[in-house]
Scaffold this active site. Structure first.
Site, PDB file in Angstrom:
ATOM      1  N   ASP A 118      -0.702   6.789   3.894  1.00 47.78           N
ATOM      2  CA  ASP A 118       0.285   6.413   4.912  1.00 47.78           C
ATOM      3  C   ASP A 118       1.538   5.823   4.288  1.00 47.78           C
TER       4      ASP A 118
ATOM      5  N   GLY B 245       0.820  -1.222   0.000  1.00 42.07           N
ATOM      6  CA  GLY B 245       0.000   0.000   0.000  1.00 42.07           C
ATOM      7  C   GLY B 245       0.844   1.258   0.000  1.00 42.07           C
TER       8      GLY B 245
ATOM      9  N   SER C 110      -9.769   0.668   2.147  1.00 39.05           N
ATOM     10  CA  SER C 110      -9.763   1.412   3.416  1.00 39.05           C
ATOM     11  C   SER C 110     -10.990   2.289   3.635  1.00 39.05           C
TER      12      SER C 110
ATOM     13  N   LYS D 289     -11.154  -6.080   9.413  1.00 44.83           N
ATOM     14  CA  LYS D 289      -9.954  -5.621  10.138  1.00 44.83           C
ATOM     15  C   LYS D 289      -9.826  -6.338  11.482  1.00 44.83           C
TER      16      LYS D 289
ATOM     17  N   LEU E 224       0.146  -2.020   5.027  1.00 38.97           N
ATOM     18  CA  LEU E 224      -0.770  -0.875   4.997  1.00 38.97           C
ATOM     19  C   LEU E 224      -1.842  -1.023   3.921  1.00 38.97           C
TER      20      LEU E 224
ATOM     21  N   GLU F 252     -11.802   1.660  14.114  1.00 37.53           N
ATOM     22  CA  GLU F 252     -13.130   1.164  13.714  1.00 37.53           C
ATOM     23  C   GLU F 252     -13.475  -0.131  14.448  1.00 37.53           C
TER      24      GLU F 252
ATOM     25  N   TYR G  21     -15.988  -3.435   6.781  1.00 38.17           N
ATOM     26  CA  TYR G  21     -14.572  -3.062   6.875  1.00 38.17           C
ATOM     27  C   TYR G  21     -14.024  -3.429   8.256  1.00 38.17           C
TER      28      TYR G  21
ATOM     29  N   HIS H  57      -6.414   9.536  10.786  1.00 37.62           N
ATOM     30  CA  HIS H  57      -5.320  10.475  10.566  1.00 37.62           C
ATOM     31  C   HIS H  57      -5.372  10.942   9.120  1.00 37.62           C
TER      32      HIS H  57
ATOM     33  N   ALA I 209      -5.031  -1.918   1.936  1.00 36.19           N
ATOM     34  CA  ALA I 209      -6.400  -2.296   2.322  1.00 36.19           C
ATOM     35  C   ALA I 209      -7.406  -1.591   1.432  1.00 36.19           C
TER      36      ALA I 209
ATOM     37  N   THR J 208       1.389   3.311  -2.298  1.00 40.84           N
ATOM     38  CA  THR J 208       0.802   4.433  -3.052  1.00 40.84           C
ATOM     39  C   THR J 208      -0.256   5.176  -2.246  1.00 40.84           C
ATOM     40  N   GLY J 209      -0.604   4.660  -1.071  1.00 41.32           N
ATOM     41  CA  GLY J 209      -1.646   5.281  -0.250  1.00 41.32           C
ATOM     42  C   GLY J 209      -1.115   6.450   0.557  1.00 41.32           C
TER      43      GLY J 209
ATOM     44  N   THR K   2      -7.202  -0.580  13.246  1.00 33.25           N
ATOM     45  CA  THR K   2      -8.012   0.638  13.207  1.00 33.25           C
ATOM     46  C   THR K   2      -8.934   0.817  14.410  1.00 33.25           C
TER      47      THR K   2
HETATM   48  P1  NAP Z   1      -5.298   4.543   1.440  1.00 35.44           P
HETATM   49  O1  NAP Z   1      -4.776   5.905   1.165  1.00 35.44           O
HETATM   50  O2  NAP Z   1      -6.657   4.160   0.977  1.00 35.44           O
HETATM   51  O3  NAP Z   1      -4.238   3.501   0.832  1.00 35.44           O
HETATM   52  C1  NAP Z   1      -4.544   2.141   0.707  1.00 35.44           C
HETATM   53  C2  NAP Z   1      -3.426   1.456  -0.046  1.00 35.44           C
HETATM   54  O4  NAP Z   1      -3.772   0.057  -0.178  1.00 35.44           O
HETATM   55  C3  NAP Z   1      -3.203   1.981  -1.486  1.00 35.44           C
HETATM   56  O5  NAP Z   1      -1.838   1.968  -1.759  1.00 35.44           O
HETATM   57  C4  NAP Z   1      -3.921   0.923  -2.329  1.00 35.44           C
HETATM   58  O6  NAP Z   1      -3.396   0.815  -3.635  1.00 35.44           O
HETATM   59  C5  NAP Z   1      -3.582  -0.327  -1.537  1.00 35.44           C
HETATM   60  N1  NAP Z   1      -4.475  -1.458  -1.865  1.00 35.44           N
HETATM   61  C6  NAP Z   1      -5.818  -1.488  -1.875  1.00 35.44           C
HETATM   62  N2  NAP Z   1      -6.253  -2.720  -2.203  1.00 35.44           N
HETATM   63  C7  NAP Z   1      -5.145  -3.475  -2.431  1.00 35.44           C
HETATM   64  C8  NAP Z   1      -4.928  -4.823  -2.824  1.00 35.44           C
HETATM   65  N3  NAP Z   1      -5.935  -5.660  -3.077  1.00 35.44           N
HETATM   66  N4  NAP Z   1      -3.655  -5.252  -2.937  1.00 35.44           N
HETATM   67  C9  NAP Z   1      -2.616  -4.433  -2.716  1.00 35.44           C
HETATM   68  N5  NAP Z   1      -2.757  -3.140  -2.364  1.00 35.44           N
HETATM   69  C10 NAP Z   1      -4.004  -2.669  -2.207  1.00 35.44           C
HETATM   70  O7  NAP Z   1      -5.261   4.224   2.991  1.00 35.44           O
HETATM   71  P2  NAP Z   1      -4.432   4.952   4.171  1.00 35.44           P
HETATM   72  O8  NAP Z   1      -5.269   6.037   4.743  1.00 35.44           O
HETATM   73  O9  NAP Z   1      -3.057   5.216   3.730  1.00 35.44           O
HETATM   74  O10 NAP Z   1      -4.429   3.798   5.267  1.00 35.44           O
HETATM   75  C11 NAP Z   1      -3.381   2.836   5.334  1.00 35.44           C
HETATM   76  C12 NAP Z   1      -3.845   1.629   6.134  1.00 35.44           C
HETATM   77  O11 NAP Z   1      -4.197   2.044   7.443  1.00 35.44           O
HETATM   78  C13 NAP Z   1      -5.067   0.914   5.600  1.00 35.44           C
HETATM   79  O12 NAP Z   1      -4.912  -0.446   5.867  1.00 35.44           O
HETATM   80  C14 NAP Z   1      -6.209   1.478   6.409  1.00 35.44           C
HETATM   81  O13 NAP Z   1      -7.278   0.548   6.472  1.00 35.44           O
HETATM   82  C15 NAP Z   1      -5.538   1.668   7.743  1.00 35.44           C
HETATM   83  N6  NAP Z   1      -6.048   2.743   8.597  1.00 35.44           N
HETATM   84  C16 NAP Z   1      -6.127   4.023   8.124  1.00 35.44           C
HETATM   85  C17 NAP Z   1      -6.551   5.030   8.968  1.00 35.44           C
HETATM   86  C18 NAP Z   1      -6.633   6.460   8.516  1.00 35.44           C
HETATM   87  O14 NAP Z   1      -7.285   7.255   9.223  1.00 35.44           O
HETATM   88  N7  NAP Z   1      -6.005   6.830   7.415  1.00 35.44           N
HETATM   89  C19 NAP Z   1      -6.888   4.728  10.298  1.00 35.44           C
HETATM   90  C20 NAP Z   1      -6.786   3.421  10.732  1.00 35.44           C
HETATM   91  C21 NAP Z   1      -6.342   2.428   9.889  1.00 35.44           C
HETATM   92  P3  NAP Z   1      -3.981   1.661  -4.877  1.00 35.44           P
HETATM   93  O15 NAP Z   1      -3.272   2.991  -4.816  1.00 35.44           O
HETATM   94  O16 NAP Z   1      -3.597   0.839  -6.036  1.00 35.44           O
HETATM   95  O17 NAP Z   1      -5.454   1.774  -4.664  1.00 35.44           O
HETATM   96  O1  G4F Z   2     -13.774  10.240   6.801  1.00 33.61           O
HETATM   97  P1  G4F Z   2     -14.549   9.003   6.970  1.00 33.61           P
HETATM   98  O2  G4F Z   2     -15.038   8.320   5.746  1.00 33.61           O
HETATM   99  O3  G4F Z   2     -13.653   8.042   7.849  1.00 33.61           O
HETATM  100  P2  G4F Z   2     -13.980   6.756   8.736  1.00 33.61           P
HETATM  101  O4  G4F Z   2     -15.247   6.100   8.343  1.00 33.61           O
HETATM  102  O5  G4F Z   2     -13.843   7.156  10.163  1.00 33.61           O
HETATM  103  O6  G4F Z   2     -12.802   5.769   8.314  1.00 33.61           O
HETATM  104  C1  G4F Z   2     -11.446   6.221   8.273  1.00 33.61           C
HETATM  105  O7  G4F Z   2     -10.881   6.134   9.564  1.00 33.61           O
HETATM  106  C2  G4F Z   2     -10.802   4.787  10.095  1.00 33.61           C
HETATM  107  C3  G4F Z   2     -10.197   4.903  11.491  1.00 33.61           C
HETATM  108  O8  G4F Z   2     -11.200   5.102  12.431  1.00 33.61           O
HETATM  109  C4  G4F Z   2      -9.950   3.951   9.164  1.00 33.61           C
HETATM  110  F1  G4F Z   2      -9.842   2.683   9.652  1.00 33.61           F
HETATM  111  C5  G4F Z   2     -10.551   3.920   7.778  1.00 33.61           C
HETATM  112  O9  G4F Z   2      -9.671   3.209   6.907  1.00 33.61           O
HETATM  113  C6  G4F Z   2     -10.700   5.350   7.265  1.00 33.61           C
HETATM  114  O10 G4F Z   2      -9.407   5.891   7.073  1.00 33.61           O
HETATM  115  O11 G4F Z   2     -15.830   9.268   7.886  1.00 33.61           O
HETATM  116  C7  G4F Z   2     -15.721   9.864   9.165  1.00 33.61           C
HETATM  117  C8  G4F Z   2     -17.112  10.176   9.711  1.00 33.61           C
HETATM  118  C9  G4F Z   2     -18.109   9.013   9.603  1.00 33.61           C
HETATM  119  O12 G4F Z   2     -18.856   8.912  10.794  1.00 33.61           O
HETATM  120  C10 G4F Z   2     -19.019   9.396   8.459  1.00 33.61           C
HETATM  121  O13 G4F Z   2     -20.339   8.901   8.585  1.00 33.61           O
HETATM  122  O14 G4F Z   2     -17.658  11.226   8.913  1.00 33.61           O
HETATM  123  C11 G4F Z   2     -19.005  10.923   8.590  1.00 33.61           C
HETATM  124  N1  G4F Z   2     -19.372  11.620   7.361  1.00 33.61           N
HETATM  125  C12 G4F Z   2     -20.326  12.588   7.280  1.00 33.61           C
HETATM  126  N2  G4F Z   2     -20.461  12.979   6.026  1.00 33.61           N
HETATM  127  C13 G4F Z   2     -18.898  11.390   6.127  1.00 33.61           C
HETATM  128  C14 G4F Z   2     -19.584  12.263   5.278  1.00 33.61           C
HETATM  129  N3  G4F Z   2     -17.923  10.564   5.666  1.00 33.61           N
HETATM  130  C15 G4F Z   2     -17.639  10.592   4.335  1.00 33.61           C
HETATM  131  N4  G4F Z   2     -16.655   9.793   3.863  1.00 33.61           N
HETATM  132  N5  G4F Z   2     -18.312  11.415   3.468  1.00 33.61           N
HETATM  133  C16 G4F Z   2     -19.297  12.268   3.887  1.00 33.61           C
HETATM  134  O15 G4F Z   2     -19.889  12.991   3.110  1.00 33.61           O
END
Ligand code: NAP
Ligand code: G4F
Length: 365
Positions: A16, A11, A87, A158, A83, A132, A154, A184, A85, A13-14, A130
Site C-alpha cells: 500500500d 511502511g 501485517s 489492530k 501503514l 480482521e 494481529y 486488497h 505493521a 516499502t509495503g 482492518t
Molecule cells: P505490507 O506489504 O506487509 O507492508 C507493511 C509495511 O510495514 C512494510 O513497509 C514494512 O517494512 C513496514 N513495517 C513492518 N514492521 C515495521 C516496523 N516495526 N517499523 C516500521 N515499519 C514496519 O502491508 P500492506 O498490505 O501494504 O498493508 C499496509 C497496512 O494496511 C498494514 O498496516 C496492514 O496491516 C493494513 N491492512 C492491509 C490490508 C491488505 O489487505 N493489504 C487490509 C487491511 C489492513 P519492511 O518492508 O521493512 O518489512
Molecule cells: O491472504 P491471507 O493471508 O490474508 P488475511 O489473513 O485475510 O489477512 C490480510 O487481510 C487482512 C484484511 O482482512 C489484513 F488486515 C492483513 O494485514 C492481511 O493483509 O489469508 C486469507 C484467507 C485466510 O482465511 C487463510 O486461512 O486465506 C486462507 N488461506 C488458505 N490457504 C491461506 C492459505 N492464507 C495464506 N496466507 N496461505 C495459504 O496457504
C-alpha cells in the site's frame, strides 16, 4: 496545489505504501517515507520513485519512539499515513509480542509524536485498520456499526490501534481516522498472502517450474479489492470535512477456492475440485493431474472465514467508487504480472530467495 502538503507514510516499502506514495506524488505532495534498516537492501516496490525530487526516505521503526519523534519533528507533515505493521495474520501467532508492539503500541507512538511535536491542529492522521477486527463475524456483510470480534493476535493488536485513534480524536480533538480496509491485493502483494501465492503458483505450474500448490482453508471467504484503488480512499478519508472511520471494501465476496479457479483458468488450466477438508484436491480437468492439495500447515489456530464489506458510507460520503476494478480484472492483473515475472526468471534473477519453493514445501507459510 498548495505547496504545504507534506505527507509522511510509514511502511512506504509495503504494497500500500508504494501505491500511496505514487498517488500523492502525482497530486504534487512532498512525500516522506519511513524505511527500516535491513541486512539486504530490498526496496523493489519503490525503486521506480526513489530519486524523484519530492520523495524522501528516513529510517524509523514503529517499535522505537525516538526514531519516530525524530522523523516527525524533522518533516512536520500535514498528513500522516500509518501503514507500517507486521501485517501477516498467521505470522502473528508465531510473533504475538512483536505484532502487539508494532501494530498496537506503534500507533500510540505515532499519535504521541504528532502531539509532542505540536502538530495536533495542523496534521491529519490515517490509521490502516482492518476487516480482521470483525474476526469471528457477528453480522454479514460488515459495516461501520458491526461489532468487533478480533480473532488473532494481529487483529487484537489492530483493535487497540483503532481505539487509541478514536481516543486521541475525542481527547485532543485531533483529525485522526481509521480506514477499516478489507483485503486488497495487487501485483505487488507479498508472496505469502493467499492470492499472490496462488497467482505465482499458477504461473509457475503453467511454465513447468512448480509441480503443486499447497494451501490451507479453501472455503475461506474474502472481499478482495485492488490496492491501487484503495489508496485513493485513504486519501479521501483525510480530505473529508470531519474525522470519521470508514469501511473500504468492494461489497463482493469470493472463496479461496474460487480465486484458485479463476487464476488457473486465466493461464488456460481448468480446475475441478474433488473431496473434502484435508482430502480436497484441485485437479487439472484436461490431464487429471493433481495441482492443488490441502496442507494442515496453512491452517490457523483461529481463522476468519466470512469477510464481506459494505462500502455504502465511503461511496455516499467520499464519492469513492468501490468497483473500479472487478474481481476478474484483479485476478487477471495479478496472473499476467506473475506470468511475465516467472518467464523472466532464471537462476540469477531469483537470488533473493527460493520463496516459491519454500512455499511449496511448507517451509515458509
Ligand atoms: P505490507 O506489504 O506487509 O507492508 C507493511 C509495511 O510495514 C512494510 O513497509 C514494512 O517494512 C513496514 N513495517 C513492518 N514492521 C515495521 C516496523 N516495526 N517499523 C516500521 N515499519 C514496519 O502491508 P500492506 O498490505 O501494504 O498493508 C499496509 C497496512 O494496511 C498494514 O498496516 C496492514 O496491516 C493494513 N491492512 C492491509 C490490508 C491488505 O489487505 N493489504 C487490509 C487491511 C489492513 P519492511 O518492508 O521493512 O518489512
Ligand atoms: O491472504 P491471507 O493471508 O490474508 P488475511 O489473513 O485475510 O489477512 C490480510 O487481510 C487482512 C484484511 O482482512 C489484513 F488486515 C492483513 O494485514 C492481511 O493483509 O489469508 C486469507 C484467507 C485466510 O482465511 C487463510 O486461512 O486465506 C486462507 N488461506 C488458505 N490457504 C491461506 C492459505 N492464507 C495464506 N496466507 N496461505 C495459504 O496457504
Amino acid at each position: 496545489m498548495d505547496k504545504k502538503n507534506v505527507a509522511l507514510i510509514t511502511g512506504v516499502t509495503g504494497q500500500d505504501g508504494s501505491y500511496l506514495a505514487e498517488f500523492l506524488l502525482d497530486k504534487g505532495y512532498e512525500v516522506h517515507g519511513t524505511i527500516r534498516r535491513s541486512s539486504v537492501d530490498f526496496r523493489e516496490r519503490i525503486a521506480h520513485i526513489e530519486g524523484k525530487p519530492n520523495f524522501h526516505l528516513h529510517y524509523a521503526d514503529l517499535g522505537d519512539s525516538m526514531s519516530i519523534m525524530q522523523v516527525m519533528s524533522k518533516v512536520r507533515p500535514t498528513e500522516v499515513y500509518n501503514l507500517a505493521a507486521q501485517s501477516h495474520v498467521q505470522v502473528s501467532f508465531d510473533s504475538p509480542e512483536f505484532t502487539c508492539d508494532v501494530d498496537a503500541t506503534g500507533v500510540l507512538r505515532i499519535l504521541e509524536a504528532i502531539r509532542l511535536c505540536g502538530l495536533t491542529k495542523t496534521c491529519r492522521m490515517y490509521q490502516a485498520s482492518t476487516s480482521e477486527l470483525y474476526g469471528k463475524v457477528e453480522e454479514v456483510p460488515q459495516n461501520e456499526n458491526t461489532p468487533f470480534h478480533p480473532y488473532s493476535p494481529y487483529a487484537v493488536a489492530k483493535q487497540y490501534g483503532f481505539w487509541i485513534v478514536k481516543e486521541y480524536r475525542e481527547a485532543y480533538d485531533m483529525f485522526c481516522c481509521s480506514g477499516i480496509l478489507f483485503n486488497h491485493e495487487s501485483e505487488r502483494r507479498g508472496e505469502t498472502f493467499v492470492t499472490r501465492k496462488i497467482t505465482l503458483a499458477a504461473a509457475r505450474i503453467k511454465q513447468g517450474k512448480q509441480e503443486k500448490l499447497f494451501l490451507g482453508n479453501l472455503g475461506s471467504l474474502r472481499d478482495w479489492g485492488y490496492a491501487k484503488d484503495y489508496v485513493e480512499c485513504m486519501w479521501l478519508i483525510l480530505q473529508h470535512k470531519t474525522p470519521e472511520d470508514f469501511v473500504i471494501a468492494t461489497g463482493v465476496q469470493h472463496s479461496v477456492r474460487e480465486f484458485c479457479y479463476y487464476a488457473f483458468k486465466h493461464v488456460g488450466i481448468e480446475l475441478e475440485f474433488v473431496g473434502e477438508g484435508l482430502d480436497e484436491k484441485g485437479i487439472d480437468k484436461a490431464t487429471g493431474k493433481v495441482l492443488i492439495e490441502v496442507s494442515p500447515d496453512f491452517f490457523r489456530p483461529t481463522d476468519v472465514v466470512n469477510l464481506w464489506g459494505d462500502p455504502t458510507k465511503a461511496k455516499a460520503e467520499l464519492g469513492w467508487d468501490p468497483n473500479k476494478t472487478s474481481f476478474e480484472q484483479l485476478v487477471k492483473i495479478m496472473v499476467d504480472s506473475d506470468m511475465a515475472k516467472v518467464a523472466a526468471e532464471d537462476a540469477g534473477q531469483r537470488v533473493r530467495t527460493n520463496l516459491a519453493e519454500y512455499l511449496e514445501k511448507g517451509i515458509v507459510k
